[in-house]
Design a protein around this motif. Structure first.
Motif, PDB file in Angstrom:
ATOM      1  N   SER A  71       0.822  -1.206   0.000  1.00  0.00           N
ATOM      2  CA  SER A  71       0.000   0.000   0.000  1.00  0.00           C
ATOM      3  C   SER A  71       0.863   1.266   0.000  1.00  0.00           C
ATOM      4  N   GLY A  72       0.576   2.159  -0.927  1.00  0.00           N
ATOM      5  CA  GLY A  72       1.284   3.437  -0.963  1.00  0.00           C
ATOM      6  C   GLY A  72       2.594   3.408  -1.737  1.00  0.00           C
ATOM      7  N   LEU A  73       3.053   2.253  -2.143  1.00  0.00           N
ATOM      8  CA  LEU A  73       4.336   2.200  -2.850  1.00  0.00           C
ATOM      9  C   LEU A  73       4.181   2.580  -4.315  1.00  0.00           C
ATOM     10  N   ARG A  74       5.206   3.253  -4.844  1.00  0.00           N
ATOM     11  CA  ARG A  74       5.212   3.648  -6.255  1.00  0.00           C
ATOM     12  C   ARG A  74       6.353   2.911  -6.938  1.00  0.00           C
ATOM     13  N   GLY A  75       6.129   2.543  -8.197  1.00  0.00           N
ATOM     14  CA  GLY A  75       7.105   1.706  -8.887  1.00  0.00           C
ATOM     15  C   GLY A  75       8.000   2.434  -9.878  1.00  0.00           C
ATOM     16  N   VAL A  76       8.588   1.655 -10.803  1.00  0.00           N
ATOM     17  CA  VAL A  76       9.578   2.187 -11.729  1.00  0.00           C
ATOM     18  C   VAL A  76       9.030   3.272 -12.650  1.00  0.00           C
ATOM     19  N   ALA A  77       7.737   3.229 -12.909  1.00  0.00           N
ATOM     20  CA  ALA A  77       7.128   4.240 -13.779  1.00  0.00           C
ATOM     21  C   ALA A  77       6.294   5.196 -12.958  1.00  0.00           C
ATOM     22  N   GLY A  78       6.495   5.171 -11.652  1.00  0.00           N
ATOM     23  CA  GLY A  78       5.681   5.990 -10.769  1.00  0.00           C
ATOM     24  C   GLY A  78       4.299   5.391 -10.558  1.00  0.00           C
ATOM     25  N   GLU A  79       4.085   4.204 -11.086  1.00  0.00           N
ATOM     26  CA  GLU A  79       2.756   3.591 -11.009  1.00  0.00           C
ATOM     27  C   GLU A  79       2.517   3.020  -9.612  1.00  0.00           C
ATOM     28  N   PRO A  80       1.257   2.892  -9.208  1.00  0.00           N
ATOM     29  CA  PRO A  80       0.981   2.291  -7.905  1.00  0.00           C
ATOM     30  C   PRO A  80       1.333   0.803  -7.953  1.00  0.00           C
ATOM     31  N   VAL A  81       1.997   0.341  -6.902  1.00  0.00           N
ATOM     32  CA  VAL A  81       2.398  -1.059  -6.852  1.00  0.00           C
ATOM     33  C   VAL A  81       1.213  -1.901  -6.389  1.00  0.00           C
ATOM     34  N   GLN A  82       1.002  -3.034  -7.085  1.00  0.00           N
ATOM     35  CA  GLN A  82      -0.177  -3.855  -6.785  1.00  0.00           C
ATOM     36  C   GLN A  82       0.230  -5.301  -6.569  1.00  0.00           C
ATOM     37  N   VAL A  83      -0.767  -6.130  -6.266  1.00  0.00           N
ATOM     38  CA  VAL A  83      -0.466  -7.557  -6.135  1.00  0.00           C
ATOM     39  C   VAL A  83      -1.323  -8.393  -7.076  1.00  0.00           C
ATOM     40  N   VAL A  84      -0.779  -9.491  -7.510  1.00  0.00           N
ATOM     41  CA  VAL A  84      -1.528 -10.489  -8.284  1.00  0.00           C
ATOM     42  C   VAL A  84      -1.452 -11.756  -7.452  1.00  0.00           C
ATOM     43  N   ALA A  85      -2.578 -12.208  -6.986  1.00  0.00           N
ATOM     44  CA  ALA A  85      -2.575 -13.337  -6.059  1.00  0.00           C
ATOM     45  C   ALA A  85      -2.902 -14.650  -6.746  1.00  0.00           C
ATOM     46  N   SER A  86      -2.305 -15.686  -6.213  1.00  0.00           N
ATOM     47  CA  SER A  86      -2.667 -17.034  -6.653  1.00  0.00           C
ATOM     48  C   SER A  86      -2.475 -17.954  -5.475  1.00  0.00           C
ATOM     49  N   ASP A  87      -3.579 -18.425  -4.919  1.00  0.00           N
ATOM     50  CA  ASP A  87      -3.524 -19.316  -3.765  1.00  0.00           C
ATOM     51  C   ASP A  87      -2.776 -18.609  -2.623  1.00  0.00           C
ATOM     52  N   ASP A 118      21.401   6.100 -17.793  1.00  0.00           N
ATOM     53  CA  ASP A 118      20.488   6.910 -16.987  1.00  0.00           C
ATOM     54  C   ASP A 118      19.198   6.158 -16.718  1.00  0.00           C
ATOM     55  N   TRP A 119      18.640   5.560 -17.763  1.00  0.00           N
ATOM     56  CA  TRP A 119      17.390   4.829 -17.623  1.00  0.00           C
ATOM     57  C   TRP A 119      17.586   3.637 -16.692  1.00  0.00           C
ATOM     58  N   VAL A 120      18.608   2.868 -16.947  1.00  0.00           N
ATOM     59  CA  VAL A 120      18.857   1.675 -16.131  1.00  0.00           C
ATOM     60  C   VAL A 120      19.069   2.046 -14.670  1.00  0.00           C
ATOM     61  N   SER A 121      19.858   3.078 -14.418  1.00  0.00           N
ATOM     62  CA  SER A 121      20.119   3.480 -13.028  1.00  0.00           C
ATOM     63  C   SER A 121      18.849   3.878 -12.310  1.00  0.00           C
ATOM     64  N   GLN A 122      18.064   4.699 -12.998  1.00  0.00           N
ATOM     65  CA  GLN A 122      16.848   5.183 -12.364  1.00  0.00           C
ATOM     66  C   GLN A 122      15.890   4.040 -12.075  1.00  0.00           C
ATOM     67  N   LYS A 123      15.711   3.159 -13.054  1.00  0.00           N
ATOM     68  CA  LYS A 123      14.776   2.047 -12.861  1.00  0.00           C
ATOM     69  C   LYS A 123      15.300   1.057 -11.827  1.00  0.00           C
ATOM     70  N   ALA A 124      16.617   0.855 -11.813  1.00  0.00           N
ATOM     71  CA  ALA A 124      17.201  -0.073 -10.843  1.00  0.00           C
ATOM     72  C   ALA A 124      16.949   0.413  -9.422  1.00  0.00           C
ATOM     73  N   ARG A 125      17.152   1.704  -9.207  1.00  0.00           N
ATOM     74  CA  ARG A 125      16.920   2.259  -7.876  1.00  0.00           C
ATOM     75  C   ARG A 125      15.459   2.143  -7.479  1.00  0.00           C
ATOM     76  N   ALA A 126      14.577   2.458  -8.420  1.00  0.00           N
ATOM     77  CA  ALA A 126      13.138   2.400  -8.112  1.00  0.00           C
ATOM     78  C   ALA A 126      12.718   0.965  -7.829  1.00  0.00           C
ATOM     79  N   HIS A 127      13.242   0.054  -8.625  1.00  0.00           N
ATOM     80  CA  HIS A 127      12.944  -1.374  -8.459  1.00  0.00           C
ATOM     81  C   HIS A 127      13.393  -1.836  -7.079  1.00  0.00           C
ATOM     82  N   ASP A 128      14.623  -1.487  -6.731  1.00  0.00           N
ATOM     83  CA  ASP A 128      15.167  -1.866  -5.436  1.00  0.00           C
ATOM     84  C   ASP A 128      14.415  -1.198  -4.291  1.00  0.00           C
ATOM     85  N   ALA A 129      13.971   0.036  -4.502  1.00  0.00           N
ATOM     86  CA  ALA A 129      13.245   0.746  -3.453  1.00  0.00           C
ATOM     87  C   ALA A 129      11.960   0.015  -3.099  1.00  0.00           C
ATOM     88  N   VAL A 130      11.259  -0.471  -4.112  1.00  0.00           N
ATOM     89  CA  VAL A 130      10.019  -1.212  -3.868  1.00  0.00           C
ATOM     90  C   VAL A 130      10.322  -2.486  -3.084  1.00  0.00           C
TER      91      VAL A 130
END
Lengths: 87, 104, 258
Positions: free
Chosen positions: C22-38, C65-77
């Motif tokens: 809840s409240g987390l933003r991802g690599v594109a600034g998008e809201p982070v969500q879940v996909v559940a299975s069992d 630049d792109w890779v660095s920014q996305k890597a940091r955002a990915h790791d932040a999540v």
């Protein structure tokens, strides 16, 4: 996903320390080495020039490739050889 | 492992540039670096043959003398062109420097 | 109308998954969500095909630049989620066409993911690098043996001694690195040695003799670091540095996308 090549003077950039939150020390190169499936591999280009005229380009990419394929060390090679794939 | 499909992070090319006034010095350092590379390779090759017992005493003396004179000549040339030992090197980026930078 | 794809960050337990992202933003600034299975959930973000599709990724991965920014955002999540429970980090740029395929992934590898989650629960990764300064390791040449007046021979023999002593110094450093790794393994749940960082990336003149990464209980990270510091003092001629703590990227098992 195959290794990502970094060309030229990315050196200084790679050692930059990312913002330390709660006593966490990470640098860009260490981060990329972990989040990228193939790790970070470098290729290089050296250009010999005189009076701003590029005369000779020595591209080390091929050389790095062949060294890499000989070594096949976990973390450098491996993973998907066809580049990023969306499933 | 790597190929055209892989991502290349593009950064400014590394240039070994020379303006007209220092062209000679630039070319000289490049040439001397390559000579130094060959000298070190030959030296290592000679030492390997000594280790393997492939050289006679006479050969060791001849090869040793030649390498010794070559090293002295290199020092002379380097100093003549006002170059420090560190100047005789080429940065190969990913492969590190062409010649070892640590002593020995 | 733009087409979307699904960027995967991690795999976690389904319990409390929604609140953990809840409240987390991802690599594109998008809201982070879940996909559940069992009992599993994939932590994902919906992103645009334009920037994150196969061809786009191929291009963008060429841009530091792109890779660095996305890597940091990915790791932040992933790091944020790691604070609230067990997490299997997924490598960046793992993209699926839709939720359905993500669900398939969870179903196909359910047992493996469950086992991995259990193994990684409450644990973090600490990197340890050991550097040796070759200059400090070589002994000055004693110049002992007299070869008489044959100066060519003297010269060659001296060079032979010098090169041999340098090789010996590197070998000794490697032995020391092995000892350090073995010691650290006793203080860790798991560990692995990685290839040394590329010299042009490490920005250092000395040689990395050990590049290890270790899985450690999260509440033992400080103690592990102190152990490393103590080891550094005892080796003297080598310098050691730790990195992290990281979410357990290196111990997540087989890459998710493969």
């Amino acid at each position: 996903m195959a290794a990502v090549l970094v060309r030229g003077r990315a050196g200084r950039r790679m050692t930059e320390v990312l913002s330390a939150q709660e006593d966490r020390r990470i640098s860009l190169v260490d981060l990329l080495d972990r989040v990228l499936a193939g790790g970070v591999v470098i290729s290089g280009e050296v250009v010999l020039s005189i009076a701003d005229v590029d005369l000779v380009v020595i591209s080390l990419r091929t050389l790095v490739s062949s060294v890499g394929s000989l070594m096949s060390v976990e973390g450098i090679t491996g993973g998907d050889h066809d580049g990023p794939r969306v499933r | 492992m790597t190929g055209p499909e892989c991502g290349d992070l593009v950064a400014p090319r590394q240039r070994i540039n020379s303006d007209p006034a220092t062209v000679e010095r630039g070319l000289v350092s490049l040439v001397l670096t390559l000579v130094e590379l060959l000298r070190q390779l030959m030296e290592r090759q000679a030492i390997r043959r000594v280790d393997d017992g492939l050289l006679t005493e006479e050969q060791i003396e001849r090869v040793g003398t030649t390498l010794m004179l070559l090293e002295e000549k290199m020092v002379e040339l380097r100093e003549h062109f006002d170059l420090r030992p560190e100047d005789l090197n080429i940065d190969l980026g990913p492969l590190g420097p062409l010649l070892p930078t640590d002593p020995a | 109308m733009s087409v979307d794809v699904v960027w995967v960050y991690a795999v976690i337990h389904v319990g409390r998954a929604e609140s953990r992202v809840s409240g987390l933003r991802g690599v594109a600034g998008e809201p982070v969500q879940v996909v559940a299975s069992d009992d599993l959930a994939a932590v994902v973000g919906v992103v645009s095909l334009d920037e994150y599709g196969q061809d786009a990724l191929r291009r963008n991965l060429e841009d530091l630049d792109w890779v660095s920014q996305k890597a940091r955002a990915h790791d932040a999540v992933i790091s944020a989620i790691a604070r609230s429970g067990a997490v299997i980090p997924v490598r960046m740029a793992t993209v699926y066409l839709d939720d359905g395929r993500v669900r398939d992934l969870l179903e196909n590898r359910r047992r493996e993911f469950a086992a991995t989650l259990s193994r990684l629960s409450g644990r973090a990764e600490v990197g340890v690098k050991v550097y040796a300064d070759p200059a400090s390791l070589t002994m000055p040449d004693e110049g002992c043996v007299d070869h008489g007046t044959r100066s060519g021979t003297s010269y060659l023999m001296r060079r032979r001694r010098e090169l041999a002593s340098r090789e010996e110094a590197y070998r000794a450093a490697a032995v020391e690195a092995d000892r350090i790794h073995t010691t650290l393994m006793r203080h860790a749940v798991d560990g692995k040695r990685k290839p040394p960082p590329d010299r042009s990336l490490s920005g250092r003149n000395d040689v990395a003799v050990l590049n290890g990464t270790y899985l450690v209980d999260s509440d033992a990270v400080e103690f592990f670091r102190e152990t490393v510091a103590a080891l550094a003092m005892s080796t003297g001629r080598m310098s050691m540095e730790t990195t992290g703590p990281w979410p357990p990227y290196s111990f997540a098992g087989e890459p998710v996308a493969e």
